[in-house]
Design a protein around this motif. Sequence first.
Motif, short mmCIF file in Angstrom:
data_model
loop_
_atom_site.label_atom_id
_atom_site.label_comp_id
_atom_site.label_asym_id
_atom_site.label_seq_id
_atom_site.Cartn_x
_atom_site.Cartn_y
_atom_site.Cartn_z
N LEU A 25 -8.20 26.06 -1.32
CA LEU A 25 -6.61 25.74 -1.96
C LEU A 25 -6.71 25.45 -3.58
O LEU A 25 -5.98 25.98 -4.29
N PHE A 63 -3.36 20.34 -0.28
CA PHE A 63 -3.16 20.20 0.98
C PHE A 63 -1.77 19.95 1.54
O PHE A 63 -0.96 20.53 2.08
N THR A 64 -1.53 18.66 1.06
CA THR A 64 -0.15 18.11 1.56
C THR A 64 0.81 18.57 0.86
O THR A 64 2.04 18.43 1.28
N LEU A 65 0.57 19.26 -0.25
CA LEU A 65 1.79 20.13 -0.81
C LEU A 65 2.04 21.54 -0.55
O LEU A 65 3.06 22.16 -0.84
N SER A 66 0.92 21.68 0.57
CA SER A 66 1.02 23.29 0.90
C SER A 66 0.78 24.09 -0.21
O SER A 66 1.30 25.17 -0.22
N SER A 121 4.64 27.83 7.96
CA SER A 121 4.52 28.03 6.63
C SER A 121 2.98 28.59 6.44
O SER A 121 2.79 29.17 5.35
N SER A 180 7.69 22.01 5.00
CA SER A 180 6.26 22.37 5.11
C SER A 180 5.14 21.51 4.57
O SER A 180 4.12 21.37 4.93
N GLY A 189 3.70 16.87 6.98
CA GLY A 189 3.20 17.35 8.17
C GLY A 189 1.95 16.37 8.39
O GLY A 189 1.82 15.28 8.06
N LEU A 190 1.02 16.80 9.31
CA LEU A 190 -0.15 15.91 9.89
C LEU A 190 -0.99 15.78 8.50
O LEU A 190 -1.61 14.62 8.58
N GLY A 191 -0.93 16.47 7.25
CA GLY A 191 -1.63 16.04 6.24
C GLY A 191 -1.13 14.60 5.74
O GLY A 191 -1.77 13.90 5.29
N ALA A 231 1.90 29.66 0.71
CA ALA A 231 3.06 29.19 1.51
C ALA A 231 4.30 28.79 0.55
O ALA A 231 5.32 29.27 1.10
N1 TRP Z 1 1.26 20.33 3.76
C1 TRP Z 1 0.84 20.20 5.34
C2 TRP Z 1 0.58 18.87 5.63
O1 TRP Z 1 0.31 18.21 4.80
C3 TRP Z 1 0.04 21.49 5.76
C4 TRP Z 1 0.33 22.85 5.32
C5 TRP Z 1 1.66 23.45 5.47
C6 TRP Z 1 -0.38 23.53 4.45
N2 TRP Z 1 1.42 24.67 5.03
C7 TRP Z 1 0.64 24.66 4.13
C8 TRP Z 1 -1.47 23.26 3.67
C9 TRP Z 1 -0.25 25.54 3.24
C10 TRP Z 1 -1.92 24.00 2.73
C11 TRP Z 1 -1.04 25.30 2.48
O2 TRP Z 1 0.28 18.78 6.88
#
Ligand code: TRP
Length: 467
Positions: free
Chosen positions: A396, A233-236, A331, A25, A28-30, A241
């Motif tokens: 977030l 964002f990068t840690l979701s 997620s 999760s 990813g693209l982050g 999630a």
């Molecule tokens: N963390 C993911 C990324 O870096 C994106 C992501 C997935 C996300 N689930 C999330 C960001 C929930 C915020 C909240 O690509």
Amino acid sequence: MSNKADGVHETWNSRWTFVMAATGSAVGLGNIWKFPYIAGENGGGAFVLIYLICILVLGIPIMMAEVLMGRWGRSSPVHTMYKLVDEIKAPRIWHGIGWMGVVAGVVILSYYSVIAGWAIHYLLQMASGNINGLDGAGSSEMFAEMLGSPRTLIFYHSLFMVMTMFVVIAGVTKGLGRAVRILMPLLMVLLLVLLTFSIRMGDFPAAVNYLFAVNFSSLTGQSILTALGHAFFTLSLGMGAIMVYGAYMPEHAPIGKTVLTVAGLDTLVALVAGLAIFPIVFANEAIVPSEGPGLLFVSLPIAFGNMPGGIIFGFMFFALVTMAAWSSSISLVEPAVAWFVETKKATRLQAGLAFGLICWLLGLGTVFSFGAWEDIRLLGLNFFEFADFLTANIMLPLGGMVMAIFVGWMMNTNTVRDELDIDNDRIFNAWTFVLRYISPIAILWVTLEGLSDIFGWPWLSLLNLFS
Ligand code: TRP
């Protein structure tokens, strides 16, 4: 742990599966697409440093809080919040943590899917052999051509949305755990291959200097807020999630260690991606670090077009980026779908289809913001930029802040200590201190500085207030 909620969902079969799923999760693209381009837009070194500090000081402790809430509640964030609020007789406003998460997840997925679609398009471009001998100008042209075709964008956006819903509907713990276990290490290997190419063929010293030489004069309130938002964002983090994944976590797995592993892997991937991309950027005059969202897509194909076996590597690389995006996108809707299913108003299938459709429709806004709707702006931002800003930089961090306050101030300390399972008092007290004081104050301050900077409202800035 009197009323500790019973689970209605399946649990992961080991701590390791949780680590892999949470890493799936997080990574990813982050990491691969967003981190390099926002580092480039915000001047490099100082921004990277602030981002790393945010991960360490705010991200990791809040991630522990979020996992803990989820494992305690063992349901979707909406219902976990209902149960927690009930248990400690807190005001109902705290339910908002769950609701806001559902909204943030849907909005993020809407544009996330469009960008993941770019990766699928590029995967096929690699296979077609169009990239042989590609130079900077050719690469930029190829990217512009894709953006100029709404049909292409919509097609791949739709494809990715279908892929996401397919897994969501099948149930998260089944295929996902197994897939990420193989794909994540493979992605890392491929990034290392790219890194070797960049070191040999690109301007590696310039890249290292750009990413790690700290020059605070380039830092603004806005870039600090972007760094904070990206850490979440990068840690979701901050929208449930990780809470919903925590809900599927086995009872006795140590939360602290697990979270450290996930955050460590996530940061590693981002830094390696940056180190692989920037040497190519600096070696090509047609590309600048502040290129924006296209940075990944205009820089790496040059490497693939000019290295032996580049077509195969390029194909594999974009396939893995697609996979990484896939394991993240799941997620983003899981909180919404899990909540709907719990209310028994819908099956996973119905909930998946409904939310998939909403995300798909919203995603069209992002598709057109790269073309026909480029000039439709709110607060100076186009649709994509606005959706990204609102979710990543506002919702977030705000979500993370209220979770920190909830766990730090509202929940019973003994319950928290039990759930966290930390024997070391010093560590536990430090963690509690961060949740209670550091996170709320720091997040509030950074947000106000950022907003005052962006909108030109000096009265919002605490720095201006005192100077
Ligand atoms: N963390 C993911 C990324 O870096 C994106 C992501 C997935 C996300 N689930 C999330 C960001 C929930 C915020 C909240 O690509």
